[in-house]
Design a protein around this motif. Structure first.
Motif, PDB file in Angstrom:
ATOM      1  N   LEU A 127      -6.691 -19.032 -16.041  1.00  0.00           N
ATOM      2  CA  LEU A 127      -6.512 -18.317 -14.791  1.00  0.00           C
ATOM      3  C   LEU A 127      -7.438 -17.109 -14.743  1.00  0.00           C
ATOM      4  O   LEU A 127      -7.569 -16.372 -15.727  1.00  0.00           O
ATOM      5  CB  LEU A 127      -5.074 -17.819 -14.624  1.00  0.00           C
ATOM      6  N   LEU A 128      -8.075 -16.894 -13.587  1.00  0.00           N
ATOM      7  CA  LEU A 128      -8.790 -15.657 -13.307  1.00  0.00           C
ATOM      8  C   LEU A 128      -8.019 -14.919 -12.229  1.00  0.00           C
ATOM      9  O   LEU A 128      -7.819 -15.434 -11.125  1.00  0.00           O
ATOM     10  CB  LEU A 128     -10.219 -15.932 -12.828  1.00  0.00           C
ATOM     11  N   ILE A 129      -7.577 -13.695 -12.558  1.00  0.00           N
ATOM     12  CA  ILE A 129      -6.860 -12.850 -11.601  1.00  0.00           C
ATOM     13  C   ILE A 129      -7.726 -11.615 -11.345  1.00  0.00           C
ATOM     14  O   ILE A 129      -7.986 -10.835 -12.259  1.00  0.00           O
ATOM     15  CB  ILE A 129      -5.478 -12.441 -12.150  1.00  0.00           C
ATOM     16  N   LYS A 130      -8.169 -11.457 -10.096  1.00  0.00           N
ATOM     17  CA  LYS A 130      -9.087 -10.359  -9.782  1.00  0.00           C
ATOM     18  C   LYS A 130      -8.862  -9.884  -8.356  1.00  0.00           C
ATOM     19  O   LYS A 130      -8.527 -10.684  -7.476  1.00  0.00           O
ATOM     20  CB  LYS A 130     -10.549 -10.795  -9.966  1.00  0.00           C
ATOM     21  N   GLY A 131      -9.064  -8.597  -8.131  1.00  0.00           N
ATOM     22  CA  GLY A 131      -8.951  -8.034  -6.790  1.00  0.00           C
ATOM     23  C   GLY A 131      -9.145  -6.540  -6.820  1.00  0.00           C
ATOM     24  O   GLY A 131      -9.231  -5.918  -7.887  1.00  0.00           O
ATOM     25  N   SER A 132      -9.232  -5.947  -5.648  1.00  0.00           N
ATOM     26  CA  SER A 132      -9.390  -4.496  -5.563  1.00  0.00           C
ATOM     27  C   SER A 132      -8.124  -3.792  -6.015  1.00  0.00           C
ATOM     28  O   SER A 132      -7.012  -4.349  -5.958  1.00  0.00           O
ATOM     29  CB  SER A 132      -9.735  -4.081  -4.132  1.00  0.00           C
ATOM     30  N   ARG A 133      -8.289  -2.556  -6.453  1.00  0.00           N
ATOM     31  CA  ARG A 133      -7.177  -1.771  -6.978  1.00  0.00           C
ATOM     32  C   ARG A 133      -6.026  -1.680  -5.992  1.00  0.00           C
ATOM     33  O   ARG A 133      -4.850  -1.719  -6.358  1.00  0.00           O
ATOM     34  CB  ARG A 133      -7.677  -0.353  -7.320  1.00  0.00           C
ATOM     35  N   SER A 134      -6.349  -1.573  -4.702  1.00  0.00           N
ATOM     36  CA  SER A 134      -5.321  -1.408  -3.688  1.00  0.00           C
ATOM     37  C   SER A 134      -4.412  -2.622  -3.569  1.00  0.00           C
ATOM     38  O   SER A 134      -3.272  -2.517  -3.094  1.00  0.00           O
ATOM     39  CB  SER A 134      -5.963  -1.119  -2.329  1.00  0.00           C
ATOM     40  N   VAL A 135      -4.861  -3.791  -4.006  1.00  0.00           N
ATOM     41  CA  VAL A 135      -4.050  -5.008  -3.901  1.00  0.00           C
ATOM     42  C   VAL A 135      -3.125  -5.168  -5.100  1.00  0.00           C
ATOM     43  O   VAL A 135      -2.184  -5.949  -5.069  1.00  0.00           O
ATOM     44  CB  VAL A 135      -4.961  -6.252  -3.758  1.00  0.00           C
ATOM     45  N   ARG A 136      -3.386  -4.433  -6.164  1.00  0.00           N
ATOM     46  CA  ARG A 136      -2.520  -4.408  -7.352  1.00  0.00           C
ATOM     47  C   ARG A 136      -2.277  -5.822  -7.905  1.00  0.00           C
ATOM     48  O   ARG A 136      -1.146  -6.260  -8.090  1.00  0.00           O
ATOM     49  CB  ARG A 136      -1.190  -3.728  -7.038  1.00  0.00           C
ATOM     50  N   MET A 137      -3.370  -6.505  -8.205  1.00  0.00           N
ATOM     51  CA  MET A 137      -3.262  -7.894  -8.631  1.00  0.00           C
ATOM     52  C   MET A 137      -2.579  -8.066  -9.983  1.00  0.00           C
ATOM     53  O   MET A 137      -2.116  -9.156 -10.313  1.00  0.00           O
ATOM     54  CB  MET A 137      -4.643  -8.537  -8.649  1.00  0.00           C
ATOM     55  N   GLU A 138      -2.487  -7.009 -10.784  1.00  0.00           N
ATOM     56  CA  GLU A 138      -1.762  -7.115 -12.042  1.00  0.00           C
ATOM     57  C   GLU A 138      -0.292  -7.460 -11.818  1.00  0.00           C
ATOM     58  O   GLU A 138       0.372  -8.020 -12.704  1.00  0.00           O
ATOM     59  CB  GLU A 138      -1.900  -5.825 -12.854  1.00  0.00           C
ATOM     60  N   GLU A 139       0.222  -7.181 -10.619  1.00  0.00           N
ATOM     61  CA  GLU A 139       1.622  -7.483 -10.307  1.00  0.00           C
ATOM     62  C   GLU A 139       1.866  -8.982 -10.202  1.00  0.00           C
ATOM     63  O   GLU A 139       3.020  -9.413 -10.206  1.00  0.00           O
ATOM     64  CB  GLU A 139       2.045  -6.770  -9.041  1.00  0.00           C
ATOM     65  N   VAL A 140       0.803  -9.754 -10.099  1.00  0.00           N
ATOM     66  CA  VAL A 140       0.971 -11.211 -10.121  1.00  0.00           C
ATOM     67  C   VAL A 140       1.650 -11.651 -11.407  1.00  0.00           C
ATOM     68  O   VAL A 140       2.404 -12.628 -11.423  1.00  0.00           O
ATOM     69  CB  VAL A 140      -0.403 -11.900  -9.981  1.00  0.00           C
ATOM     70  N   LEU A 141       1.433 -10.930 -12.475  1.00  0.00           N
ATOM     71  CA  LEU A 141       1.988 -11.326 -13.779  1.00  0.00           C
ATOM     72  C   LEU A 141       3.386 -10.786 -14.028  1.00  0.00           C
ATOM     73  O   LEU A 141       4.040 -11.229 -14.952  1.00  0.00           O
ATOM     74  CB  LEU A 141       1.076 -10.825 -14.903  1.00  0.00           C
TER      75      LEU A 141
END
Length: 469
Positions: free
Chosen positions: A450-464
């Motif tokens: 999996l590649l999880i990436k995005g701008s800071r404002s989207v807070r993509m770390e919360e996907v996990l």
């Protein structure tokens, strides 16, 4: 009556203090700083004996926390407004308050005054992508041989940079300062109190297009570092593979080059090893000219980190760090804070690159992920968040990413938030990262990449977060 008299007396005292300290010379403030060299701008981080600088912003006013800072043991509070409700009765006395015309300006002037006490190299780093990783690698290399101070985390703005300079202690032999920017003249301003002797622009990419006014604005804004070096007999480390930087660096008195070819220091990704597949996503580098480090086996994800490694080698060699220490320090560096982190969980391999994203870094990450030898495309999953601060170009840049994704047969693609939600595409779409996380928990992926990436404002770390619940 007594309360009214006290309030009048207190307000009169504050006005007197304002008059006395409004024009306080920076030399006097610096003497106080030397006795209390720990500075805080947040009372939640404050310890007894610290100096508290009451900064203001769009949504906060540090002057309002002057009393709290004193309660917590601040030695002095530097402020520029009369704080409401501040009690000057014992144990607090007026001489603990230092009034200045502008707290931020005082902080920056204090940083400049401190910087001028050092006759050591100050290395400034800016660029559209890779600033923090480059800074961390260079610090790791230089720290093996020299007492080196550097920017903590990503404190690379108009507040973080002066705080970093003021954290440099008398034993310093080198300093490495990261400079972030989202509009023109910002880097120019940082240089006025950082006074860099050496500089690195990692690259010119499509970052903060809204603030810079387009790609040409990015080039001008980042190039302000080169302008300073050019006019102050400085040294630039220049990436020869860049389509922009060699030309931009012309006229700088001292230039040291790095890249894959035609440079003082060259290197290439090591793709010939028989264990390439077993090494999964980590970048291994062969230095082909300029240093005798031998192969460098990094813990960095992606071949796009090659320039970051090469400039760390170049800087290390320039300052006399032994080859073996250069290799060992780069190999020991482990990325953190959602910057190309490799996470193994539930049999899956997750590349978490959620600290930031722009069209340049997003494209590089996707293409690198597509070509990773560790797994076939039908076992790879993209979970991408929208890119911020792109201005009018945002829809077209998001469409370009969608077009790039369509070139590969992924196992699954998930697009989250922003302009991804406004465009037509055949992929899964969620409003925010938490919704995407619930999908990820429910789908039950196994043995996937999996590649999880995005701008800071989207807070993509919360996907996990649901996976870890």
């Amino acid at each position: 009556m007594e309360r009214w008299f006290w309030c009048f007396q207190r307000d009169a005292l504050i006005l007197v203090l304002l008059h006395i300290f409004a024009n306080m010379k920076i030399e006097n403030l610096y003497k106080i700083y030397l006795d209390h060299p720990s500075i805080q701008t947040d009372t939640r981080q404050l310890r007894p004996g610290d100096l508290f600088f009451a900064l203001k912003g769009p949504n906060f006013n540090g002057n309002a926390f002057a009393g709290r800072a004193l309660e917590l043991g601040a030695a002095y509070v530097i402020l520029d407004e009369k704080p409401e409700g501040l009690d000057l009765l014992p144990p607090y006395t007026g001489d603990q308050l230092i009034f200045v015309p502008d707290v931020l300006g005082a902080l920056q002037q204090l940083a400049l005054h401190h910087r001028r006490r050092f006759d050591i190299p100050f290395i400034a780093i800016t660029g559209s992508n890779g600033k923090t990783t480059t800074k961390e690698l260079i610090h790791a290399v230089l720290s093996t041989t020299f007492t080196t101070y550097t920017t903590r985390g990503n404190l690379n703005n108009h507040i973080g940079i002066p705080l970093t300079i003021l954290s440099v202690r008398p034993d310093a032999q080198l300093a490495v300062i990261e400079m972030g920017a989202n509009h023109q003249k910002e880097i120019e301003g940082y240089c006025q109190y950082t006074l860099p002797t050496h500089g690195i622009i990692t690259n010119i990419g499509k970052a903060h297009l809204e603030g810079f006014g387009g790609t040409e604005g990015v080039r001008k804004g980042k190039g302000e570092l080169y302008d300073f070096l050019r006019s102050h007999n400085g040294t630039a480390f220049v990436l020869t593979d860049s389509p922009d930087l060699p030309a931009m660096s012309r006229g700088i008195p001292h230039v040291i080059t790095y890249g894959t070819q035609n440079a003082n220091f060259t290197g290439v990704p090591d793709t010939s090893r028989p264990d390439r597949r077993q090494s999964e996503t980590f970048l291994h580098v062969d230095i082909t000219h300029g240093a005798a480090t031998g192969p460098i086996r990094t813990q960095l994800v992606g071949d796009y980190n090659l320039p970051n490694v090469l400039v760390a080698v170049a800087v290390g060699k320039q300052f006399g760090v032994p080859d073996d220490k250069i290799r060992q320090s780069i190999e020991a560096y482990t990325p953190s804070n959602s910057r190309s982190q490799l996470i193994r969980k539930d049999g899956n391999h997750i590349i978490l690159d959620a600290y930031n994203a722009n069209p340049s870094s997003m494209r590089a990450a996707i293409e690198n992920f597509a070509h990773l030898p560790a797994a076939s495309l039908d076992h790879k999953v993209l979970i991408l968040g929208a890119m911020a601060e792109l201005g009018p170009e945002s829809p077209a840049e998001h469409q370009a990413i969608i077009d790039l994704i369509a070139q590969y047969p992924w196992q699954q693609v998930v697009l989250v938030g922003g302009d991804f939600r406004k465009l037509s595409h055949p992929y899964l779409s969620f409003a925010n990262s938490k919704e995407a996380g619930h999908w990820l928990r429910g789908v039950g992926l196994k043995d996937a990449y999996l590649l999880i990436k995005g701008s800071r404002s989207v807070r993509m770390e919360e996907v996990l977060l649901p996976l870890e619940a």
